[in-house]
Design an enzyme around this catalytic site. Structure first.
Site, PDB file in Angstrom:
ATOM      1  N   CYS A 100       0.800  -1.233   0.000  1.00  0.00           N
ATOM      2  CA  CYS A 100       0.000   0.000   0.000  1.00  0.00           C
ATOM      3  C   CYS A 100       0.830   1.279   0.000  1.00  0.00           C
ATOM      4  CB  CYS A 100      -1.002  -0.040   1.136  1.00  0.00           C
ATOM      5  SG  CYS A 100      -2.384   1.063   0.839  1.00  0.00           S
ATOM      6  N   ARG A 133     -12.237   6.746  -1.285  1.00  0.00           N
ATOM      7  CA  ARG A 133     -11.241   5.702  -1.040  1.00  0.00           C
ATOM      8  C   ARG A 133     -11.720   4.378  -1.631  1.00  0.00           C
ATOM      9  NH1 ARG A 133      -7.389   7.366   2.131  1.00  0.00           N
ATOM     10  NH2 ARG A 133      -6.619   5.290   2.589  1.00  0.00           N
ATOM     11  N   HIS A 196      -3.584  -5.519   2.139  1.00  0.00           N
ATOM     12  CA  HIS A 196      -3.248  -5.687   3.552  1.00  0.00           C
ATOM     13  C   HIS A 196      -3.899  -6.980   4.016  1.00  0.00           C
ATOM     14  CE1 HIS A 196      -2.075  -1.474   4.303  1.00  0.00           C
ATOM     15  NE2 HIS A 196      -3.013  -1.143   3.453  1.00  0.00           N
TER      16      HIS A 196
END
Ligand code: GLN
Length: 247
Positions: A100, A133, A196
Site C-alpha cells: 500500500c 477511497r 493488507h
C-alpha cells in the site's frame, strides 16, 4: 544442543514504527515462521525513525508496509537519502515486498490534492489521489500461482503501472485504479501490492514464492522448500475466494 541453521535470511523491516496498517507486522511474523518451521534461520532487522545506519549489503529481503499520507511523507523523505542503494539492490535481484503506502512510494510520485510526494523511482509507476477511497476485500488471479491471492484494500491513491506486470488480475475488488482490472506489480524480485490483511498469512503460496526467491539469490545450492501443512491457511483462503467470486 542448539544447532545454528545452515541457511538464514536477513529481513529488513523498514519503519515498523510508522508504517504498520492492518497488521503489516503479521507479514514479518509469517515469513519468520515459515522459515523457522523448516529449520532455516530468520533474523529481522527493524529500521525505525531512530535508526541511522542503512546498509543493504547483508540484507536478503526488505519489507515496507502501509501508512497514512502523513507517515508516508516522512518515510519517503528518509528513504530518498538511500535511493541509489535501494535501486541497486532491486536491480541486482534483491527481494522487496511493499504494501500500500510502501508500494506507492516505490514509484515516481504520489500526487495529492495539494502536494506531491516524490517517490523513490524504483518502479515506473505513478500514483494520484482520486475521489473517495477504494476499500474492501480483494481476490486476484495470476497464472504463475495455483492459489488465488486474497486481501483487503483501503487506499485513496490510484496507481498507473504503465507497462509493468501486475501482481494479479482483479476478480473481486478495485485494484490499482478501479478501471484497469490489475492489482500490484511484479518486477524482478519486487512484489508490490495494495493488499493488507496481513497479506502473507492469507496467501502461503505467495509467501513461499517470495522466500524462495530470497533463498535462491543468497544460496546457489538451495533447491526449494519442503511443503508445510497449510490446510488451515488454504481453507481460509478458499473461503474468501468462494465468498467473493461465486455467483
Ligand atoms: N496513504 C495511502 C492512500 O490512502 C496509502 C494508504 C495505506 O497504506 N493503506 O492511498
Amino acid at each position: 544442543m542448539n544447532h545454528e541453521p545452515e541457511k538464514t535470511l536477513h529481513i529488513l523491516h523498514l519503519f515498523p514504527d510508522l508504517l504498520n496498517l492492518y497488521g503489516d507486522r503479521g507479514n514479518i511474523a509469517c515469513m519468520e515462521h515459515r522459515l523457522t518451521w523448516r529449520g532455516y534461520g530468520a533474523v529481522v532487522l527493524p529500521f525505525t525513525c531512530e535508526s541511522t545506519r542503512f546498509d543493504l549489503s547483508d540484507v536478503d529481503l526488505v519489507f515496507i508496509g502501509g501508512g497514512s499520507d502523513r507517515e508516508q511523507k516522512i518515510v519517503c523523505g528518509r528513504l530518498l537519502e538511500h535511493q541509489d542503494a535501494l535501486r541497486n539492490y532491486v536491480e541486482d535481484g534483491g527481494c522487496l515486498v511493499a504494501v500500500c503506502g510502501g508500494y506507492q512510494l516505490l514509484g515516481e510520485y504520489y500526487k495529492l490534492e495539494e502536494e506531491m510526494i516524490p517517490g523513490l523511482g524504483l518502479l515506473d509507476i505513478r500514483t494520484e489521489q482520486g475521489k473517495g477511497r477504494l476499500i474492501g476485500n480483494v481476490v486476484l488471479e495470476n497464472e504463475r500461482f495455483r492459489q488465488k491471492i486474497v486481501g483487503f484494500e483501503n487506499h485513496g491513491g490510484r496507481t498507473d503501472i504503465g507497462s509493468h506486470t501486475p501482481l494479479g488480475k482483479v476478480l473481486y475488488g478495485h485494484g490499482n485504479d478501479e478501471t484497469s482490472g490489475q492489482e500490484g506489480v511484479l518486477y524482478k524480485n519486487v512484489v508490490a501490492t495494495y493488499l493488507h490483511g496481513p497479506l502473507l498469512p492469507k496467501n502461503p503460496e505467495l509467501c513461499d514464492y517470495i522466500l524462495q526467491n530470497a533463498m535462491k539469490r543468497k544460496y546457489p545450492d538451495f533447491d526449494g522448500f519442503e511443503p508445510l501443512d497449510d490446510s488451515l491457511e488454504n481453507r481460509a483462503n478458499e473461503y474468501i475466494v468462494q465468498r467473493f467470486t461465486s455467483k
